[in-house]
Structures are given as structure tokens and as C-alpha cells.
Motif scaffolding. Structure first.
Motif, mmCIF file in Angstrom:
data_model
loop_
_atom_site.group_PDB
_atom_site.id
_atom_site.type_symbol
_atom_site.label_atom_id
_atom_site.label_comp_id
_atom_site.label_asym_id
_atom_site.label_seq_id
_atom_site.Cartn_x
_atom_site.Cartn_y
_atom_site.Cartn_z
ATOM 1 N N UNK A 74 11.546 -0.154 -18.685
ATOM 2 C CA UNK A 74 10.180 -0.422 -18.048
ATOM 3 C C UNK A 74 10.236 -0.358 -16.482
ATOM 4 N N UNK A 75 11.650 -0.475 -15.861
ATOM 5 C CA UNK A 75 11.584 -0.338 -14.595
ATOM 6 C C UNK A 75 11.191 1.273 -14.181
ATOM 7 N N UNK A 76 11.560 2.107 -15.208
ATOM 8 C CA UNK A 76 11.602 3.596 -15.000
ATOM 9 C C UNK A 76 9.953 3.940 -15.386
ATOM 10 N N UNK A 77 9.562 3.371 -16.177
ATOM 11 C CA UNK A 77 7.872 3.408 -16.472
ATOM 12 C C UNK A 77 7.275 3.028 -15.528
ATOM 13 N N UNK A 78 7.550 1.721 -14.749
ATOM 14 C CA UNK A 78 6.660 1.332 -13.572
ATOM 15 C C UNK A 78 6.846 2.111 -12.593
ATOM 16 N N UNK A 79 7.881 2.689 -12.133
ATOM 17 C CA UNK A 79 7.985 3.577 -11.072
ATOM 18 C C UNK A 79 7.227 4.936 -11.247
ATOM 19 N N UNK A 81 4.589 5.620 -13.398
ATOM 20 C CA UNK A 81 3.501 4.974 -13.328
ATOM 21 C C UNK A 81 2.707 4.908 -12.056
ATOM 22 N N UNK A 82 3.509 4.133 -11.074
ATOM 23 C CA UNK A 82 2.917 3.863 -9.741
ATOM 24 C C UNK A 82 2.765 5.416 -8.918
ATOM 25 N N UNK A 83 3.850 6.262 -9.299
ATOM 26 C CA UNK A 83 3.895 7.453 -8.544
ATOM 27 C C UNK A 83 2.571 8.196 -8.763
ATOM 28 N N UNK A 84 2.368 8.216 -10.328
ATOM 29 C CA UNK A 84 1.223 8.885 -10.988
ATOM 30 C C UNK A 84 -0.200 8.408 -10.119
ATOM 31 N N UNK A 85 -0.261 7.189 -10.234
ATOM 32 C CA UNK A 85 -1.285 6.369 -9.685
ATOM 33 C C UNK A 85 -1.603 6.867 -8.132
ATOM 34 N N UNK A 86 -0.483 6.888 -7.359
ATOM 35 C CA UNK A 86 -0.624 7.237 -6.018
ATOM 36 C C UNK A 86 -0.856 8.860 -5.805
ATOM 37 N N UNK A 87 -0.745 9.748 -6.687
ATOM 38 C CA UNK A 87 -0.910 10.952 -6.526
ATOM 39 C C UNK A 87 -2.258 11.252 -6.746
ATOM 40 N N UNK A 140 -5.644 7.985 -17.708
ATOM 41 C CA UNK A 140 -4.747 9.158 -17.935
ATOM 42 C C UNK A 140 -3.343 9.123 -17.227
ATOM 43 N N UNK A 141 -3.038 8.521 -16.156
ATOM 44 C CA UNK A 141 -1.925 8.373 -15.671
ATOM 45 C C UNK A 141 -0.860 7.434 -16.575
ATOM 46 N N UNK A 142 -1.609 6.571 -17.117
ATOM 47 C CA UNK A 142 -0.684 5.546 -18.182
ATOM 48 C C UNK A 142 -0.440 6.691 -19.281
ATOM 49 N N UNK A 143 -1.290 7.425 -19.842
ATOM 50 C CA UNK A 143 -1.087 8.251 -20.885
ATOM 51 C C UNK A 143 -0.159 9.399 -20.621
ATOM 52 N N UNK A 144 -0.122 9.738 -19.480
ATOM 53 C CA UNK A 144 1.033 10.938 -19.012
ATOM 54 C C UNK A 144 2.462 10.260 -19.143
ATOM 55 N N UNK A 145 2.347 9.143 -18.306
ATOM 56 C CA UNK A 145 3.559 8.363 -18.284
ATOM 57 C C UNK A 145 4.323 8.003 -19.783
ATOM 58 N N UNK A 232 -0.127 -3.154 -7.439
ATOM 59 C CA UNK A 232 -0.292 -2.351 -6.688
ATOM 60 C C UNK A 232 -1.465 -2.798 -5.493
ATOM 61 N N UNK A 233 -0.854 -2.881 -4.408
ATOM 62 C CA UNK A 233 -1.694 -3.535 -3.215
ATOM 63 C C UNK A 233 -2.153 -4.768 -3.541
ATOM 64 N N UNK A 234 -1.296 -5.690 -4.232
ATOM 65 C CA UNK A 234 -1.531 -6.913 -4.511
ATOM 66 C C UNK A 234 -2.546 -7.115 -5.670
ATOM 67 N N UNK A 235 -2.841 -6.252 -6.479
ATOM 68 C CA UNK A 235 -3.685 -6.154 -7.653
ATOM 69 C C UNK A 235 -2.917 -5.757 -8.908
ATOM 70 N N UNK A 236 -3.163 -6.410 -10.070
ATOM 71 C CA UNK A 236 -2.469 -6.287 -11.406
ATOM 72 C C UNK A 236 -3.310 -4.917 -11.900
ATOM 73 N N UNK A 237 -2.467 -4.043 -12.047
ATOM 74 C CA UNK A 237 -3.006 -2.645 -12.588
ATOM 75 C C UNK A 237 -2.575 -2.380 -13.972
ATOM 76 N N UNK A 238 -1.421 -2.809 -14.461
ATOM 77 C CA UNK A 238 -0.835 -2.517 -15.797
ATOM 78 C C UNK A 238 0.028 -3.421 -16.160
ATOM 79 N N UNK A 239 0.425 -3.384 -17.720
ATOM 80 C CA UNK A 239 1.624 -4.224 -18.163
ATOM 81 C C UNK A 239 2.371 -3.317 -18.881
#
Length: 759
Positions: A74-79, A81-87, A140-145, A232-239
Motif C-alpha cells: 500500500x505504500x507503493x500504491x500510495x506513492x 497514485x500520488x505521482x499520477x495525480x500530480x502529473x 482514472x489515476x486509481x484505475x491506472x495504478x 494531498x494538500x491536507x485533503x483525503x483523496x483516496x483509501x
């Protein structure tokens, strides 16, 4: 015989020194052996407990590996997903429409055309969720990850999924590839138990969370959900989550254990996860150690028994009460040791339960060799001492024993080695003098003893005859318990008879009648010489003859009076035995199951049977006997119970100072249905933990007790339709025994006379 020669100090000192040396060596060997035994026993037991601690630690590390893998995944997934969302996202809307479609039921799901849930993840958006551009991008980012990592993670985890706080679910679950197409339109993933723990208000530290276990019918296994929130930025975006299957873990924990012990796995809140006797197959709810509801819903289980639930609660409480860092604890009251360790991740408790005997037996086996060596050494040393003592002391002592036996048989001419120069030689000479003195006294006392022995023999014969009659009467009446009590009182009085007879015999034996013979011989010699008068008047020895005869006469009169008094005591004791036997004969008729009984009279009879013992022990008896009509009951069983209770109360008063011993017997009718007979004393009392065992067969607090008196009394009370109860406020506060009998009026059934005819 001449004067005694001096003893040989050198030989006496040598034997004394040898004896002291032997005792000292034996003591040293015994103490050394004991110390070695205790040290080895403690060392082996400590090693066994250390192995228990190491085993629990190693097993917990092994079993937590799946949970650590979930954390790393899950640490790998979180990293990722965060990279996908920032791209920057390009062509998001077109790609979203190509992969997903809004259906007539208001939901958004993966398009069925060309969809294969065994290879790619599916998407489910419940109806009513507004899909703006930002939410589409997260989907879409979650789907790709999940599409990238889900198949790789499937080797160890049945599924991988991402839940967005707004409600969308991105799921890779090859075992259920059509789940997203089959879900109900209003199904809400965020309403499930695992998701609230990832919200900021429930998880301010934003840590990985673990749900309670639940049954997954698709996987046919119990499951725990591991979830990691992503902010991300203090906001819960995914679990990000995994379902961790527990079937293999539960089986492994229950079946793979140390010899003689077993393992269990449970949460801090009391939810039991694994146990050798826990069968979760078909259960509708997990086993809750602290709960009051059925442990597995409607599924029966051996762990549902109250004593098993209490045992598991004790383990849970002891685990929580242990000191920080303490890995091995003892479970009080259960003779068990607990090896405790926590699984990192879910924080579950892995416990290995090892009975105390499994820890102690290896220590005993190892220590027995030390004990055996010490015993052999001690026996060898004692053998050497035995050989020395036999040569120097045992054989001379054997000669003394044989000489004593000959003197006891009436042969006073004994031959002993009086030439020895040590203490044994002195003892031989003293023994020879004693044998001669005993021979002289034996002849003088023979005639005096014959009359007394005849009377004692006659009285003893009468007592034996009475004893035999009493035993036969008790056997015919089926009242062995009452006969035992009566025979006890007869034995007490018989002891008094024997004591008085022995004292009288000692008085006669102790009379120094040989002095009379010497005086008579002296007077006869002077009478033959014709100077008897001159001897009595002028000779210094003769002047003491008359005063001596006066004192002797007075002494003989006193001795006769004391012997007569003792014989009168024998007569009174014999009459008392006759009274006890006569009282017993009143109960020697064939017993009736139900007959009219005056309970007050029955109480007096029970006190009469114990009267001699109570009087001898100085026990004051108080009676509080209410007027109660005759009742129908078995009088022999009631009497047996009362005799037992009064006799026990007498023994309980032994430690009470003289003048303060008090026994109270009460009879009352507290209600229309019951009659209460109460025996109360102010004696030693009963400890609270003994009250629950006092009626058990074989239980007794007296060294000479047999442990069946109160047990048989309790059974007899039950046979009578009543009960026997014991009460005490503690040691030194006395005790009260209550016999509850049902009140059955004598007129309620036909009355029977002693002859067996109706009245």
C-alpha cells in the motif's frame, strides 16, 4: 561384684567422634544434593520459559509477514497514485467515456464491451455521485495504478482496491470479475466498517488501519481489510486497501504448536481469531471473548461453555495486565504459562499456552540424576557408618536386648560382659543389679497383684461382652454410624478404667514391702539371741524400729484407701458404660422408614450418647428446644446426623480455654413446611474456602479424622427430604450446622408402634 572400674575414655571418645563425623558427612551430602537439585531444576525450568518466549516471538514475526507485505504494497500504491495525480492529465474526459459508461440505473460502471475482470480492474460509481473533472481524474489515476500493480499483488492478496471518499470504487478481484457489474445501484462502499477508520476525524495520525474480521463467502474464508489513507494538500483523496485472507493463518496458528501446548490469536477488544477448538466454518459472527451473545452466532462450539469462556477471559485480562516488555507470564488459578507477542500491523496478540507440568517435567527429569547421585553417595556413607556401629555398638546392645527379654520372661539370671571399661560395661553392671532387685520385688508383689488382676480381668470381660452386644445390635439395626459414636464413648470410659487399674497396680508395685522383710529378719535375729528388748531400747537401730512400723502402718492405710478409691472409680465407669449401652439398646429395634418421632427427645438422646466426652472436655451445653408436634421421619438417620454434629462440635472446642467451651442445640419450626435442628459452637470456626468442601467424601481437618461423617450426614439429610447446611464467620468465630427437615405431622400417615402394628 566389686566397685565399678573406670570407663575407657579413649574408646568412648573414638565412637562419639566417629558418630558425629558420620552425621556431619551425611548432612553435608544431603544439603549439597538438595541445593544441586533445586538449582538444576530452576535452571532447566528457566530455560524452558526462555524457549517459550523465543517461540512466541519467532512465531509472531513469521505470522506477521503477510501484514507487513500489505503495508509495503500500500505504500507503493500510495506513492504511485500520488505521482499520477500530480502529473498533468490530458484527454481525461475522452478516455473516461471510452472506459466507463453511465447506466440507466444512475450508476457509472466499466463498459462491458471487451471487459475482462480477471486481467483489469473494474470501476463502480454509485448513483447520485456528481462526477466533476477532478473526480474523473482521480478515478482514472486509481484505475491506472490498480491495473499496474493489482495483478502482481494478486499472488499474495485476493484483491486490491481503491475507495474514493465520494463513493467510487476501483477494484481488482479476479476471483469475482463481475462484481462491479453485479453490485446494487445504491451500494455504498464508504458505509462499510473498514472505511470510516481512514477518515481524518477517525484517524488523525493517518496510519494504516485494520478492520474487524468477517466472513467472505466468495473467498470461503474469514478476511481482514488493511487500509491506508492518502492525503494531498491536507485533503483525503483516496483509501488503498487489501482483503487479507485468514484461513491459512488461522489453520497454521491452531495446528502448528509446541508439544504439550497450543496457540491462540485474538484482538485487544476480545475478538478471537484462532484457537485449536475454534471452528469458524459456517459461523455467522466472530467469537467475542468479552461478549454475552452466542460466540459464533447460531453455530455451536465447545468454547461456548461458561468455563471455557471464563478461561479465555482470564488469558485476555492477564495479557493486558502484564508489565511492558514482559513476554512470559503465569496464569493464576489455571497452572499455565503464557508466551505473549504482538503481530506488527493489526496489533493482534499471539499467545502460546503451556501447562505448568509441561515446563516442570523436563526439569524434573534432568534433576533426578543429581538427586540419584546424591542418594547413592548418602547410602554409601550410611553403609560405612552402619558397619562401624554394628561392630562396636549394635552387638553389645543386642546382648542387652536379649537380656531384657529374658528378664521380661521371668528369667532373672542373665550373663552380660561386665569387664568392658567403657559406658556399656557400666550399663551391664547396673543392669545385673537391677535384675536382682526386680526378682526380689516380683515375688513380694505376686500375691498382691493376683487379686487386682482377677478383678480387672473380670471387669474387662464384662466390658468386652457389652461391647460385642452393642456392635451386634448396631449391625442388626443398620445404624453403624451411631454404634461408632457409642463405641467411641465406651472406649473413652474404658480408657479411664484402664488408667485407674494401671495406677492401682503402680501403687502396689511401688510399695517398698521388702523393708518389712528386712525389719522382720533383724528382729528375728535378736529374738534368737535373747536380747530383743535390749535391742529395741538401747540399740540405735532398734530405737528406729517402732517409729518405722508406725509410719509404715499409716502409709499402708493411705495406700489401701487410694487403691479402694480407684476401684470405686472403676465401678462408676463401668456403670456409666452400662448406661450408654442401655441407651443404644433403645434404638436397636428394626428401623422403620417413617415413624412418629419426638425431636426434642431425640436431641436429648444424641446429647446422652456424647455426654461422657462432653463432660470430660468441660463443654457447657445450652438447649433451646421449642415445642414441636411429633413428625413422621426416619429417627435413626436423624439421630445419626445429630450424633455426628455434636461429636464434631466437641472436637472444634478443643482449643477454647477451659470454662468458655459452649455448645448450643436448638429446635424450632420457622414455617409451616420446615423444622430446623441447629448445632452451634464457639470453637475454632471454618475458613470460607473450606465451607464449599466440608461435605465432600474424605475431606477432614482432623489428623485422626476419616472424612465420611459430614458426607454421610449430608446424604442422609437428602434422603429425609431436607438438607444440611454449614455457616461460619471465619477462624475462631465458631460454626453453626442447620439440619432442615420437612414437617410431616404424625397424624398425616398411619402411626406404627415398635412392634410394627398400626395404632
Amino acid at each position: 561384684m566389686g566397685s565399678s572400674p573406670s570407663s575407657g575414655p579413649s574408646s568412648s571418645l573414638a565412637r562419639s567422634t566417629l558418630l558425629k563425623m558420620g552425621v556431619g558427612i551425611a548432612g553435608v551430602i544431603a544439603l549439597t544434593t538438595l541445593a544441586s537439585y533445586l538449582h538444576l531444576f530452576d535452571s532447566v525450568r528457566t530455560e524452558a520459559l526462555e524457549r517459550l518466549e523465543a517461540y512466541a516471538t519467532e512465531r509472531s514475526q513469521r505470522e506477521q509477514s503477510i501484514f507487513m507485505l500489505a503495508r509495503d504494497n500500500q505504500a507503493i500504491l500510495a506513492k504511485a497514485l500520488e505521482e499520477k495525480l500530480r502529473a498533468p492529465g490530458e484527454g481525461t474526459d475522452a478516455r473516461f467515456e471510452r472506459l466507463f459508461a453511465r447506466l440507466p440505473d444512475g450508476t457509472v460502471r466499466s463498459r462491458p464491451e471487451g471487459f475482462d475482470g480477471t486481467r483489469v480492474p473494474c470501476v463502480f460509481v454509485p448513483k447520485g455521485v456528481a462526477l466533476d473533472a477532478e473526480l474523473r481524474q482521480r478515478i482514472l489515476a486509481s484505475y491506472d495504478v490498480v491495473a499496474q500493480y493489482g495483478p502482481a499483488f494478486h499472488a499474495r492478496f485476493t484483491d486490491t482496491f481503491v475507495t474514493l471518499p465520494e463513493g467510487p470504487l476501483i477494484l481488482y478481484w479476479p476471483s469475482s470479475p463481475t462484481w462491479c457489474q453485479d453490485a446494487e445501484p445504491d451500494f455504498s462502499v464508504i458505509a462499510l466498517d473498514f472505511f470510516p477508520g481512514s477518515r481524518p476525524d477517525k484517524n488523525p495520525r493517518r496510519e494504516m488501519t485494520w478492520s474487524a474480521i468477517f466472513a467472505d463467502t466468495v473467498a470461503n474464508s474469514w478476511v481482514v481489510v488493511a487500509s491506508t489513507p492518502l492525503d494531498m494538500e491536507g485533503r483525503h483523496v483516496a483509501t488503498l486497501s487489501h482483503d487479507v485472507l485468514l484461513k491459512e493463518l488461522m489453520t497454521r496458528v491452531a495446528s502448528d504448536h509446541l508439544p504439550g501446548g497450543y496457540n491462540l490469536l485474538f484482538r485487544d477488544d476480545g475478538q478471537l481469531i484462532a484457537h485449536p477448538e475454534l471452528d469458524m466454518e459456517g459461523a455467522t459472527a466472530p467469537y467475542d471473548i468479552l461478549g454475552e451473545e452466542p460466540p459464533l452466532g447460531d453455530k455451536p462450539t465447545p468454547l461456548g461453555a461458561p468455563e471455557r469462556r471464563a478461561h479465555l477471559r482470564a488469558i485476555l485480562e492477564r495479557m493486558k495486565a502484564r508489565e511492558p516488555g514482559q513476554r512470559v507470564v503465569e496464569l493464576p488459578g489455571h497452572e499455565e504459562y503464557l508466551g505473549v507477542s504482538r503481530l506488527e500491523g493489526p496489533g493482534w496478540n499471539f499467545v502460546t499456552v503451556m501447562p505448568r507440568r509441561e515446563v516442570s517435567q523436563p526439569a524434573l527429569r534432568a534433576a533426578r540424576y543429581v538427586l540419584l547421585f546424591g542418594v547413592v553417595s548418602l547410602l554409601l556413607e550410611l553403609g560405612i557408618m552402619f558397619w562401624v556401629l554394628r561392630q562396636q555398638i549394635s552387638r553389645p546392645l543386642l546382648d542387652f536386648i536379649q537380656a531384657t527379654a529374658r528378664v521380661a520372661a521371668g528369667e532373672f539370671q542373665v550373663a552380660l560382659n561386665t569387664s568392658r571399661k567403657d559406658e556399656l560395661g557400666q550399663l551391664a553392671r547396673a543392669f545385673w543389679l537391677m535384675a536382682n532387685e526386680v526378682q526380689r520385688r516380683e515375688e513380694a508383689l505376686r500375691q498382691a497383684n493376683e487379686g487386682l488382676e482377677q478383678r480387672v480381668e473380670q471387669r474387662t470381660g464384662e466390658l468386652k461382652e457389652a461391647h460385642q452386644k452393642l456392635v451386634e445390635s448396631a449391625r442388626r439395626a443398620g445404624m453403624a454410624e451411631i454404634a461408632t459414636s457409642v463405641l467411641h464413648n465406651v472406649g473413652n470410659v474404658l480408657n479411664s478404667v484402664i488408667t485407674s487399674a494401671q495406677i492401682a497396680r503402680e501403687r502396689v508395685v511401688g510399695a517398698r514391702l521388702e523393708q518389712v522383710g528386712r525389719v522382720a529378719t533383724l528382729l528375728g535375729e535378736h529374738q534368737q539371741q535373747g536380747d530383743l528388748a535390749n535391742f529395741l531400747v538401747k540399740d540405735e537401730r532398734g530405737q528406729h524400729v517402732v517409729p518405722f512400723l508406725e509410719r509404715l502402718g499409716k502409709h499402708l492405710v493411705d495406700e489401701r484407701q487410694e487403691i479402694v478409691s480407684m476401684l470405686e472409680d472403676v465401678g462408676r465407669y463401668t456403670e456409666h458404660i452400662g448406661t450408654i449401652v442401655k441407651l443404644q439398646q433403645g434404638y436397636a429395634k428394626p428401623p422403620l422408614v417413617q415413624e412418629p418421632v419426638q425431636l426434642a427427645a431425640l436431641v436429648e438422646d444424641a446429647l446422652g450418647i456424647n455426654a461422657a466426652a462432653l463432660s470430660r472436655h468441660g463443654v457447657a451445653v445450652e438447649r433451646h428446644l421449642a415445642s414441636v408436634p411429633p413428625v413422621l421421619t426416619d429417627k435413626h438417620k436423624v439421630l445419626m446426623i445429630l450424633v455426628n454434629l455434636i461429636s464434631n462440635a466437641k472436637y472444634a472446642l478443643n482449643e477454647v480455654p477451659a470454662g468458655q467451651k459452649r455448645l448450643t442445640v436448638a429446635l424450632e419450626r420457622p414455617s409451616e413446611e420446615w423444622i430446623v435442628l441447629e448445632v452451634r459452637d464457639n470453637g475454632m470456626g471454618i475458613e470460607p474456602e473450606l465451607l464449599i468442601r466440608i461435605f465432600q467424601h474424605g475431606f477432614t481437618t482432623r489428623e485422626d479424622g476419616h472424612g465420611f461423617g459430614l458426607h454421610s450426614s449430608a446424604l442422609a439429610a437428602q434422603d429425609l427430604g431436607g438438607s444440611l447446611e454449614a455457616h461460619s464467620e471465619g477462624p475462631g468465630r465458631g460454626a453453626t450446622f442447620k439440619l432442615m427437615l420437612p414437617f410431616v405431622p404424625a397424624l398425616a400417615r398411619p402411626r406404627w408402634s415398635d412392634s410394627g402394628e398400626t395404632e
